[in-house]
Design an enzyme around this catalytic site. Structure first.
Site, PDB file in Angstrom:
ATOM      1  N   LYS A  87       0.829  -1.195   0.000  1.00  0.00           N
ATOM      2  CA  LYS A  87       0.000   0.000   0.000  1.00  0.00           C
ATOM      3  C   LYS A  87       0.871   1.256   0.000  1.00  0.00           C
ATOM      4  CE  LYS A  87      -3.932   1.742   2.755  1.00  0.00           C
ATOM      5  NZ  LYS A  87      -4.750   1.462   3.959  1.00  0.00           N
ATOM      6  N   SER A 162      -9.345   2.287   3.196  1.00  0.00           N
ATOM      7  CA  SER A 162      -8.354   2.939   2.356  1.00  0.00           C
ATOM      8  C   SER A 162      -7.493   1.963   1.561  1.00  0.00           C
ATOM      9  CB  SER A 162      -7.456   3.821   3.218  1.00  0.00           C
ATOM     10  OG  SER A 162      -6.783   3.059   4.205  1.00  0.00           O
ATOM     11  N   SER A 186     -10.259  -0.260   7.110  1.00  0.00           N
ATOM     12  CA  SER A 186      -9.576  -0.026   5.835  1.00  0.00           C
ATOM     13  C   SER A 186      -9.004  -1.276   5.175  1.00  0.00           C
ATOM     14  CB  SER A 186      -8.446   0.999   6.018  1.00  0.00           C
ATOM     15  OG  SER A 186      -8.970   2.282   6.195  1.00  0.00           O
TER      16      SER A 186
END
Length: 474
Positions: A87, A162, A186
């Site tokens: 990420k 996210s 997330s």
């Protein structure tokens, strides 16, 4: 590619399957990475899940991994040769950790974060960086730096956030495993809306410190967790073992054993089919019923029960996190001039108490009391079967409709937020498809009992018997 592996392209294999074939010599690390890169070329232009990929670096790492296998096979790690993504909010040495913020587009990391170092140590090969909302702070993955990541099931639905890029990359077969982070859902929410498995470990299980970020307020320390997304529970388990291997410099990391003797023992389960302040959508209720039947058939004692103070846990989360957002992040949010992130964060701030020392300290104290209440509940029900979200996947922009709409959204997402507020582990497991979108359930257990989630998740997964996500929408 060797003759024994031509029938199945390596990108189609799960991480555990691929690691086993690499170990057996049926697939080389270079073949595995080249297959992943071909799949990225095929799927990513439409979906925009991976926003940066150093292909030569990945292939060089794969060649080195093959050389190690030939030279010292006993040194091969759990994920030797397995393609993974990282990420954008985690440091990878030599690459930008932009976190979706244009001002940080050139903030190149000097060293790997500990979780990345652990993955490399396990033999994983990084094939790309996955997209996030700015500051990794929405359930919608889009930003002015890299654009929008599309949900492969339906482009009108959010890809989650996210860790939206991570979940889409896994669902589309661009990587066998993806790294994600979770401070309010997330990992679990993107897993839910993309039809993959997502594990939020207990904070402290996987090192969360980033060398490029020396300021970590209490909310990040208490609520945020690093964890894996994958297409099956076996792969999530393998990834957790690799990610949790070493704590590095992280003062919040705890060297707690992963395995306990009763991990797979059938236990009493609280099936949470009523959430205060929210109406449970029919697909979410059906997913709970399906999972409850599977667990009951496996010997678990499933009862309808409501855990203590779900809504109060959300309020505690808001009081702590949004106070810190106003102190540290709000100025940077406004500076982005990105209307979406500004509107979303402002609306969430409107749902929190005024940033005062008394409310902040009171929330920290109330959290301690809530954790005691939950510990008592978890002694009675060592496993919770909960909605991941109370509603079907959201459409784009549903967090941009003002503070009243945000309050409704927070209530619908309270099963995600409350688990984070209490620093508990949670895992999303897919159960099927409803109205053209993925459905599934969330499993929750006591602190550091991730293997209890994994054991139960395998039962639910086996009962659902779902095909790979791309077969449903490609």
């Amino acid at each position: 590619m060797t003759a024994s592996s031509t029938a199945t392209e390596p990108w189609r294999l799960g991480a555990a399957q691929l690691a086993a074939r690499v170990r057996a010599g049926d697939v080389s690390c270079v073949e595995a990475v080249e297959s992943s890169l071909r799949r990225i070329d095929q799927a990513n232009p439409r979906l925009n899940a991976i926003v940066f990929a150093d292909r030569e670096r990945a292939l060089r790492a794969a060649r080195e991994a093959d050389a190690l296998r030939a030279r010292s096979p006993h040194e091969m790690g759990l994920l030797h040769g397995v393609p993974v993504t990282i990420k954008l909010n985690a440091d990878v040495a030599g690459e930008a950790s932009s976190n979706g913020v244009p001002a940080d587009a050139d903030r190149v990391a000097a060293q790997d974060s500990t979780v990345v170092a652990n993955l490399r140590r396990a033999g994983a090969v990084i094939v790309g960086r996955t997209n996030v909302p700015p500051f990794s702070f929405r359930w919608f993955t889009e930003n002015s730096l890299h654009g929008r990541t599309l949900n492969p099931w339906n482009a009108e639905l959010t890809s989650g956030g996210s860790s939206g890029g991570a979940a889409v990359a896994v669902a589309a077969g661009m990587c066998a495993l993806a790294h994600g982070t979770d401070i309010a859902g997330s990992i679990r929410y993107p897993a839910y809306v993309n039809g993959v498995v997502g594990l939020r470990p207990t904070p402290g299980r996987v090192a969360a410190y980033n060398p490029g970020n020396n300021t970590r307020f209490a909310g990040l320390q208490l609520f945020s967790a690093q964890g894996p997304l994958a297409r099956c529970v076996d792969d999530v388990e393998l990834a957790l073992r690799a990610m949790a291997g070493d704590g590095g410099d992280d003062p919040t990391w705890q060297p707690v054993p992963l395995d306990f003797p009763d991990d797979a023992a059938p236990v009493r389960v609280a099936c949470v089919d009523a959430v205060p302040g929210a109406k449970l959508a029919a697909p979410a209720k059906a997913a709970l019923d399906q999972a409850a039947r599977a667990l009951s058939a496996a010997g678990y004692e499933v009862e309808n029960a409501t855990p203590p103070s779900l809504q109060e846990a959300v309020e505690v989360w808001l009081a702590i996190v949004m106070t810190e957002v106003r102190i540290e992040m709000m100025t940077a949010v406004e500076a982005t001039q990105d209307a979406s992130i500004i509107a979303s964060v402002r609306a969430m701030a409107d749902c929190a108490p005024a940033p005062q020392l008394q409310s902040y300290a009171g929330a920290l104290a109330r959290r301690d009391a809530l954790r005691r209440e939950w510990n008592r509940f978890l002694r009675r029900y060592p496993l919770l079967l909960m909605p991941t979200s109370c509603r079907p996947p959201m459409h784009w922009g549903e967090d941009l409709q003002g503070s009243e709409a945000m309050r409704k959204l927070l209530a619908d997402q309270s099963p995600l937020i409350a688990v984070a507020a209490l620093s508990l582990p949670g895992m999303h497991v897919p159960t099927g498809v409803a109205d053209g979108a993925p459905s599934g359930v969330q499993l929750v257990a006591g602190s550091f009992r991730e293997q209890r989630l994994i054991a139960a998740g395998k039962i639910i997964e086996r009962d659902a018997a779902l095909p790979p996500p791309w077969q449903a929408w490609s």
